[in-house]
Design a protein around this motif. Structure first.
Motif, short mmCIF file in Angstrom:
data_model
loop_
_atom_site.label_atom_id
_atom_site.label_comp_id
_atom_site.label_asym_id
_atom_site.label_seq_id
_atom_site.Cartn_x
_atom_site.Cartn_y
_atom_site.Cartn_z
N LEU A 262 20.86 40.04 -23.09
CA LEU A 262 20.47 38.74 -22.88
C LEU A 262 21.82 37.81 -22.10
O LEU A 262 23.05 37.97 -22.48
CB LEU A 262 20.09 37.80 -23.96
CG LEU A 262 20.01 36.21 -23.82
CD1 LEU A 262 18.80 35.86 -22.91
CD2 LEU A 262 19.74 35.78 -25.13
N VAL B 39 14.32 43.53 -27.05
CA VAL B 39 15.02 43.22 -25.69
C VAL B 39 16.59 43.38 -26.00
O VAL B 39 17.11 42.81 -26.91
CB VAL B 39 14.76 41.95 -25.01
CG1 VAL B 39 15.69 42.00 -23.77
CG2 VAL B 39 13.34 41.61 -24.71
N CYS C 191 13.42 37.63 -27.78
CA CYS C 191 14.04 39.01 -27.46
C CYS C 191 14.02 39.94 -28.53
O CYS C 191 14.13 41.15 -28.77
CB CYS C 191 15.47 38.71 -26.99
SG CYS C 191 15.41 38.10 -25.24
N VAL D 242 13.53 40.06 -16.72
CA VAL D 242 12.96 38.72 -16.66
C VAL D 242 14.18 37.74 -16.32
O VAL D 242 15.15 37.43 -16.89
CB VAL D 242 12.22 38.39 -17.98
CG1 VAL D 242 11.61 36.90 -17.75
CG2 VAL D 242 11.05 39.40 -18.36
N VAL E 5 10.96 44.91 -21.18
CA VAL E 5 12.03 44.75 -20.36
C VAL E 5 13.44 44.98 -21.00
O VAL E 5 13.58 45.16 -22.21
CB VAL E 5 11.96 43.25 -19.88
CG1 VAL E 5 10.87 42.87 -19.34
CG2 VAL E 5 12.51 42.29 -21.08
N VAL F 97 16.89 39.92 -20.34
CA VAL F 97 16.65 38.56 -19.86
C VAL F 97 17.89 37.56 -19.42
O VAL F 97 18.70 37.59 -19.97
CB VAL F 97 16.03 37.80 -21.31
CG1 VAL F 97 15.70 36.31 -20.76
CG2 VAL F 97 14.60 38.48 -21.47
N ILE G 144 13.72 31.80 -26.67
CA ILE G 144 14.28 33.31 -25.89
C ILE G 144 14.58 34.22 -26.94
O ILE G 144 14.50 35.31 -26.90
CB ILE G 144 14.98 32.95 -24.87
CG1 ILE G 144 14.51 31.90 -23.79
CG2 ILE G 144 15.60 34.16 -24.12
CD1 ILE G 144 15.28 31.56 -22.63
N PHE H 23 8.29 39.53 -22.08
CA PHE H 23 9.62 40.41 -22.53
C PHE H 23 9.18 41.74 -22.95
O PHE H 23 10.00 42.65 -23.17
CB PHE H 23 10.20 39.57 -23.78
CG PHE H 23 10.96 38.22 -23.30
CD1 PHE H 23 10.86 37.93 -21.96
CD2 PHE H 23 11.65 37.51 -24.39
CE1 PHE H 23 11.62 36.75 -21.79
CE2 PHE H 23 12.18 36.26 -23.96
CZ PHE H 23 12.13 35.76 -22.90
N LEU I 63 6.33 34.00 -23.87
CA LEU I 63 7.84 34.85 -23.85
C LEU I 63 7.66 36.19 -24.37
O LEU I 63 8.33 37.18 -23.84
CB LEU I 63 8.69 33.85 -24.64
CG LEU I 63 9.29 32.66 -24.01
CD1 LEU I 63 10.23 31.90 -24.96
CD2 LEU I 63 9.93 32.93 -22.59
N ARG I 64 6.95 36.20 -25.69
CA ARG I 64 6.96 37.51 -26.08
C ARG I 64 6.32 38.69 -25.26
O ARG I 64 6.59 39.66 -24.94
CB ARG I 64 6.19 37.79 -27.50
CG ARG I 64 7.03 37.03 -28.64
CD ARG I 64 6.33 37.18 -29.97
NE ARG I 64 5.10 36.68 -30.22
CZ ARG I 64 4.94 35.27 -30.50
NH1 ARG I 64 6.28 34.53 -30.88
NH2 ARG I 64 3.81 34.71 -30.68
#
Length: 321
Positions: A114, A111, A106, A7, A69, A72, A102, A66, A62-63
């Motif tokens: 980053l 995630v 994440c 993302v 993924v 980010v 973010i 994500f 955002l959640r």
């Protein structure tokens, strides 16, 4: 870990487009959320890019973005804000609160990676609200610990075909016989947007970049007035660059702030109090940086026909932006 789905927050901007192109070359599926999908429609031409209309400041959104993924990349950055202490509310929202959201999203969605774009010179004691807010954003990223594993990139001013740096000065040089210049002797080490995109990809592909902060710069240090004079010559325009004392620059910037889209603010002038120069190697991973002189002539030309229409073309582009 195999990198398959990424993302890009802020992916519809100048740097984001370059990163999206580089990730597409690597056959990575890329999600670009944006409030205005129509402005990013050209990105849909890239075979692995999906543009999603979304508000990235909403934590639930955002959640959802994500979910599933592998990484980010946060590219969000603004140059202007209402004033505040230690930084204004617009800087706080874009540079500090968004990175915190973010990081939290994440963590909630597991995630693993980053990559965060900050700025060379970011410091809690920096001379401008921009630099102080960028430093606070870095702190928000590092607060994640190892979940997600983060990398912070600190570029100098970024140039490339669609930049609002060299293009802006070329445009002004073609309009004005005399250009008063704040921070004329401030030093910059401009970094090519393609090199920034390459570093982002290398960070995602190389696990050893986790927990690292990298400065990104070009091969050469230039005073700001040298860059302006150079792009003016490329554009085929004559302009006298006059260094402007800070008190006059602050007054001029205050007047510019009355415009809906100011090209300069008092906070920008404060940022010019310090140089934007790398402290070590210009790029990580042993990469060789591209110079302004090698790239800028490809999009700022001095041919008579190109110079004649240069100002008109840029006015049209900025209206579309």
């Amino acid at each position: 870990m195999k990198m398959e789905r990424v993302v890009l927050i802020g992916g519809s901007g100048f740097v984001g487009r370059a990163v999206a192109n580089r990730l597409t070359e690597a056959n990575i599926d890329v999600i670009v959320p944006t409030r205005h999908a129509a402005r990013a429609r050209d990105l849909t031409l890239l075979p692995t890019v999906e543009v999603v209309q979304a508000d990235v400041h909403d934590e639930a959104t955002l959640r959802s973005l994500f979910d599933g993924v592998d990484a980010v990349v946060n590219l969000v950055g603004i140059l202007h804000s209402r004033s505040g202490s230690p930084y204004g509310p617009d800087f706080a929202r874009a540079h500090v609160e968004l990175p915190r959201k973010i990081v939290a999203a994440c963590g909630a969605m597991s995630v693993p990676r980053l990559v965060h774009i900050s700025a060379l010179g970011a410091s809690p004691t920096g001379p401008s609200e921009y630099l102080r807010s960028k430093a606070a954003g870095e702190d928000a990223i590092r607060s994640a610990g190892h979940a997600p594993a983060w990398t912070v990139l600190r570029p100098s001013v970024i140039f490339g075909r669609e930049d609002h740096f060299l293009n802006l000065f070329a445009q002004l040089a073609c309009k004005l016989p005399v250009l008063p210049l704040a921070g004329a002797h401030t030093l910059f080490q401009p970094v090519y947007v393609g090199d920034v995109a390459e570093v982002v990809w290398r960070c995602l592909a190389d696990p050893s970049s986790a927990g690292q902060t990298y400065e990104l710069a070009g091969p050469t240090v230039h005073a700001l007035h040298e860059l302006v004079e150079y792009v003016a010559a490329l554009a085929g325009c004559r302009v006298l660059v006059v260094p402007q004392p800070e008190p006059l620059a602050m007054l001029q910037a205050r007047l510019m702030e009355l415009s809906p889209n100011p090209i300069m603010s008092r906070d920008n002038v404060r940022s010019l109090r310090i140089d934007s120069v790398a402290s070590g190697a210009p790029l990580p991973f042993g990469l060789t940086p591209s110079s302004v002189e090698a790239v800028a002539p490809s999009y700022i030309g001095n041919e008579s026909q190109r110079a004649r229409y240069y100002s008109l073309r840029n006015r049209q582009r900025y209206r579309q932006d």
